[in-house]
Write an enzyme that holds these catalytic residues in place. Sequence first.
Site, PDB file in Angstrom:
ATOM      1  N   GLN A 109       0.869  -1.173   0.000  1.00 51.12           N
ATOM      2  CA  GLN A 109       0.000   0.000   0.000  1.00 51.12           C
ATOM      3  C   GLN A 109       0.913   1.231   0.000  1.00 51.12           C
ATOM      4  OE1 GLN A 109      -3.132  -0.267  -0.249  1.00 51.12           O
ATOM      5  NE2 GLN A 109      -3.819  -2.178   0.685  1.00 51.12           N
ATOM      6  N   SER A 110       0.795   2.071  -1.032  1.00 43.97           N
ATOM      7  CA  SER A 110       1.706   3.203  -1.157  1.00 43.97           C
ATOM      8  C   SER A 110       1.213   4.439  -0.439  1.00 43.97           C
ATOM      9  CB  SER A 110       1.934   3.534  -2.638  1.00 43.97           C
ATOM     10  OG  SER A 110       2.597   2.465  -3.265  1.00 43.97           O
ATOM     11  N   SER A 111      -0.060   4.563  -0.170  1.00 41.88           N
ATOM     12  CA  SER A 111      -0.568   5.763   0.487  1.00 41.88           C
ATOM     13  C   SER A 111      -1.850   5.421   1.226  1.00 41.88           C
ATOM     14  CB  SER A 111      -0.827   6.885  -0.530  1.00 41.88           C
ATOM     15  OG  SER A 111      -1.873   6.520  -1.408  1.00 41.88           O
TER      16      SER A 111
END
Length: 721
Positions: A31-33
């Site tokens: 999950q990047s953000s």
Amino acid sequence: MSLGRYRPWGQSPEKIRPEHRDRAAVVYVRQSSRQQVLEHSESTRLQYALAERAAALGWARSRIVVIDDDLGVSAATADARAGFARLVTEVTMGRVGIVLGIEMSRLARTGRDWHQLLELCSLSGVLLADPDGVYDPGFYNDRLLLGLKGTMSEAELYLIRQRMLSGKLAKAERGELAIPLPIGYLRRPSGEVVLDPDEQAQHVVRLIFDTFARLGTLNGVLRYLAGHQVQLPVRAHSGPGKGEIEWRRPNRETLQIMLHNPVYAGYYAYGRRQVEPRKKIPGRPSTGRVVKPSGEWLVLLPGRLPAYITPGQYEANVARMAANRQTASTPGAPRDGSALLSGLLRCGLCGEHRMSVRYHDGRGSAHGYVCAFYPVNYGTGGPCQHIAGPALDAYVTGQILAAVTPAALEVSMAAAGQAEAERASLDRLWRQRIERARYAADRARRQYQLAEPENRLVVRQLEKEWEAALAEAGRLEADYQRFTEQQPKTLTTAERAAIAALASDLPQVWHAPSTTQADRKELLRILIEKITVAVAGTSELVDVTITWAGGHQTTGQAVRPVARLDQLSYYPALLARVTELAEAGQNNPQIAGVLNAEGFRPPKRTSRFTGGQVRTLITQRGIRSPRKGRPAVLTSLAPGQWSVPGLAAELGMPTATIYHWIYRGWITAHHAPGTRNWIIAADGKQMRQLRERRARPPSFYTRARWAPPEQEPDGKQGTQP
């Protein structure tokens, strides 16, 4: 012979052995953000699917661990992700039997991390699994396939990023990409960029650029805004008041950004700040950005946005700020030091290198100009030339005043117009403040009146806000009244007459105590581009070439002080004239008066010759011989009478001491008739007293005043000096 034991593993369940199931199964989700977690739930659903996959492969529910990538970290900083670091730690410590992911090649975002993970899994006996199958990095075929997948995934990420950047750049080249807007601009819902609809916000922005054009320095603009209590209109980008104007105190960084921003000149600019990979700091995605010169910007489109200033004014502002920096190629901002020509002087002896200022005392009042290019840059030789500062400053000041005197009337009219324009601008700003304060008070009144009187919990707070708004409006009105009394909107007749009088007497304005050195330097840099100086040998003459703004040049000679008379260019003529006057019988003061009248000047310290200076010159050069007929020792003196040289020879002491005793009254003497020679009266008794006085130590007559007077041999008190 059976080949079963040598066949490839493929999708054989024999890859998963009991020792693998005894350890944990890690489900890795990237999950990047936080926005992806909230708005894109597909990763969450895949997380449950991978957990079911691990259970189907034989892992107990209690042995399945989910590791999320670090939230809020950019994809460009994979080496700093806490989730990936935790995965590496678990694998290294041998607590993991299998790692499951959506796609194995996406476990790491760089080839370095991917191959490091493969090596650790191979050493620890950890399996990797994705929807395509189960892989054992300890087997060469599986490791080859995993390496190929990682390479293709890295290239895919690069291509995706390049396509996105290309599309972004293409949109910017058309001027359609939304860029951050500075103070004084607003973007409508349609995407159109317009000037801020708030009239006061526009006025403040124009006031900043007008003030910089007048003062020329960033610090000057900041002090002006702070002195007149001018605040900057900033649109809130987030929070409950998003889009509303917040009035904030000015600061240096904000003003510098405004003056460097090409948007105010109507330019659409993209790529002013670009990422420098070598300056990036791991774990900090926003680092590494550097401001590029205007020639390296990716997009620069003129006339695409509404403008506050012209492109020419923008270029002049940028050039002025660059010139204000104190570097070897720029003069720097004017300061209050006594060196009037700092930053403008060039050496005419070594190729017009910049001359520096040297102050001779700690207060910065005594100064000189020196060219130290070769000692500083090559470490050899001495300064090319050194010129005393006051003499050169006075010469250039005279040239400046002579140049601007014909335009005195125009200067007075321009000064009066500028003063009125500045006052009108401040008056308008005050009226806008009062109008905004009255609106806020009226709005607070309406809110108070619309509230239900019975709801005292709300009414009390609204009443306080109304009273505070009324108080603020009253304070601003009182301040505005004081401002108009101190600075009326238009100049009075007396003020206009004073400006005209000062313009007609520019030297008075220049030398006035209220005119600072920074003001004088500012005028010099407006009118003069550079000044080239060259000393003629070791003489007092300095060749000066002034290059005025626009390229016109004027030449002349200034006079500097020198150390010795023989350095003067007119020394032979001076020596001949002094000899001529001395032979004519004139005394030293008379000779000094003639020299001053004829324009001769001493080398330093004073601007006029004195009798003492002439006497020193005559003595050193032997111009005047001793007067004839003046005997060294008087003859035909009666017993008990002495001449000065005779008494000095008798007592064995200098004649100067004899003269000193005469002037002090310790010796009885009178002038010989018709001459200036002294005749001293000293009988035997007085001679004994003089010999005793001669024998005393030199410090005998320099005792403290409270010491008792000396006793002469005959019992009489002597004279104490």
